[in-house]
Design a protein around this motif. Sequence first.
Motif, mmCIF file in Angstrom:
data_model
loop_
_atom_site.group_PDB
_atom_site.id
_atom_site.type_symbol
_atom_site.label_atom_id
_atom_site.label_comp_id
_atom_site.label_asym_id
_atom_site.label_seq_id
_atom_site.Cartn_x
_atom_site.Cartn_y
_atom_site.Cartn_z
ATOM 1 N N THR A 228 -58.300 51.153 54.465
ATOM 2 C CA THR A 228 -57.652 50.467 53.345
ATOM 3 C C THR A 228 -58.628 49.798 52.379
ATOM 4 O O THR A 228 -58.260 49.492 51.242
ATOM 5 N N TYR A 229 -59.855 49.540 52.826
ATOM 6 C CA TYR A 229 -60.831 48.850 51.974
ATOM 7 C C TYR A 229 -62.219 49.108 52.538
ATOM 8 O O TYR A 229 -62.403 49.201 53.760
ATOM 9 N N ALA B 295 -66.624 48.177 51.564
ATOM 10 C CA ALA B 295 -67.648 47.582 50.692
ATOM 11 C C ALA B 295 -69.016 47.958 51.243
ATOM 12 O O ALA B 295 -69.212 47.998 52.460
ATOM 13 N N LYS C 76 -67.464 48.129 45.906
ATOM 14 C CA LYS C 76 -66.208 47.890 46.610
ATOM 15 C C LYS C 76 -65.252 49.044 46.350
ATOM 16 O O LYS C 76 -65.185 49.558 45.231
ATOM 17 N N ARG D 248 -61.278 50.125 46.836
ATOM 18 C CA ARG D 248 -59.891 49.824 47.196
ATOM 19 C C ARG D 248 -59.016 51.080 47.146
ATOM 20 O O ARG D 248 -57.983 51.138 47.785
ATOM 21 N N ALA D 249 -59.450 52.072 46.359
ATOM 22 C CA ALA D 249 -58.805 53.388 46.357
ATOM 23 C C ALA D 249 -59.750 54.336 47.087
ATOM 24 O O ALA D 249 -60.862 54.596 46.616
ATOM 25 N N ASN E 97 -64.876 58.259 47.453
ATOM 26 C CA ASN E 97 -65.816 57.596 48.360
ATOM 27 C C ASN E 97 -67.259 57.998 48.047
ATOM 28 O O ASN E 97 -67.872 58.781 48.760
ATOM 29 N N CYS F 140 -62.123 48.188 56.353
ATOM 30 C CA CYS F 140 -60.885 47.754 57.000
ATOM 31 C C CYS F 140 -60.036 48.985 57.276
ATOM 32 O O CYS F 140 -59.923 49.848 56.408
ATOM 33 N N CYS G 72 -61.231 41.440 56.427
ATOM 34 C CA CYS G 72 -60.048 42.310 56.464
ATOM 35 C C CYS G 72 -58.749 41.564 56.791
ATOM 36 O O CYS G 72 -57.701 42.201 56.940
ATOM 37 N N ILE H 38 -55.402 42.525 55.046
ATOM 38 C CA ILE H 38 -55.515 43.819 54.375
ATOM 39 C C ILE H 38 -54.929 44.891 55.287
ATOM 40 O O ILE H 38 -55.509 45.222 56.324
ATOM 41 N N GLN I 150 -51.883 48.460 55.255
ATOM 42 C CA GLN I 150 -50.807 49.238 54.633
ATOM 43 C C GLN I 150 -49.539 49.189 55.462
ATOM 44 O O GLN I 150 -48.552 49.834 55.132
#
Length: 217
Positions: free
Chosen positions: A50-51, A53, A63, A65-66, A92, A104, A187, A190, A192
């Motif tokens: 989901t995340y 960094a 970072k 997020r998508a 990515n 995360c 995390c 964070i 889904q």
Amino acid sequence: MRLKIALTVVLLVGGCRASELPTPEETGEMPYGRWGFAFFTPHALPAVVTYAAIIDSSNVVSKFRALDSSQSDPNVVGSWRDNTNSGSIHFNKARHPPVNMVFCWDSIIDKKTYETQIVFQPSLKEAMLTPTGTDRYGNTAWYKTLLFGLAPEGKVKIWLQDSAGGKNIPLDPKRIGTFSGDKLDICKGITQHPNGYVYYGDTPEFIKGKTYPYGNW
């Protein structure tokens, strides 16, 4: 715990892009452009990242997020194999080899949120900057993709993938830690799956009669 505290401070402060930190555009890229990273799971044991960094070797904080979807490898059943392929990578991507990384992820099969923090070996940079030969089209080949396998019990395995299709190289980070529950830091919150986890697809039938964690990871 020291790993967790150090990465948390650097990522949270560095993520603000303080004036002394370079921007990605100021640092150029690798000889082959950007390198990529991908996540996959054993067959029918799903997880979702989901995340993420990354602090790279040029001190740039990136970072994500998508993220590209985590893929299930139908040939990974009961144990890892070294020739999984990342497939296409769209989101990515980063400019320089990673030094630190945190991501995360929701382990659907474990019904948990995990936080994985990694400090890579300094030798990773040299490996990613050294050609591995040529591919079938005659182009220079590189170790330019990091593969992360996500398994039950929060287990994480890492490989370098050869762009020429050679055997992937397993990586042993300098340090790695995976946390869950009240030990989550970056995390925390964070996910889904804020309302819980439900098994879907091939999972219910695949795990029927089997013993958790469904293999040796």
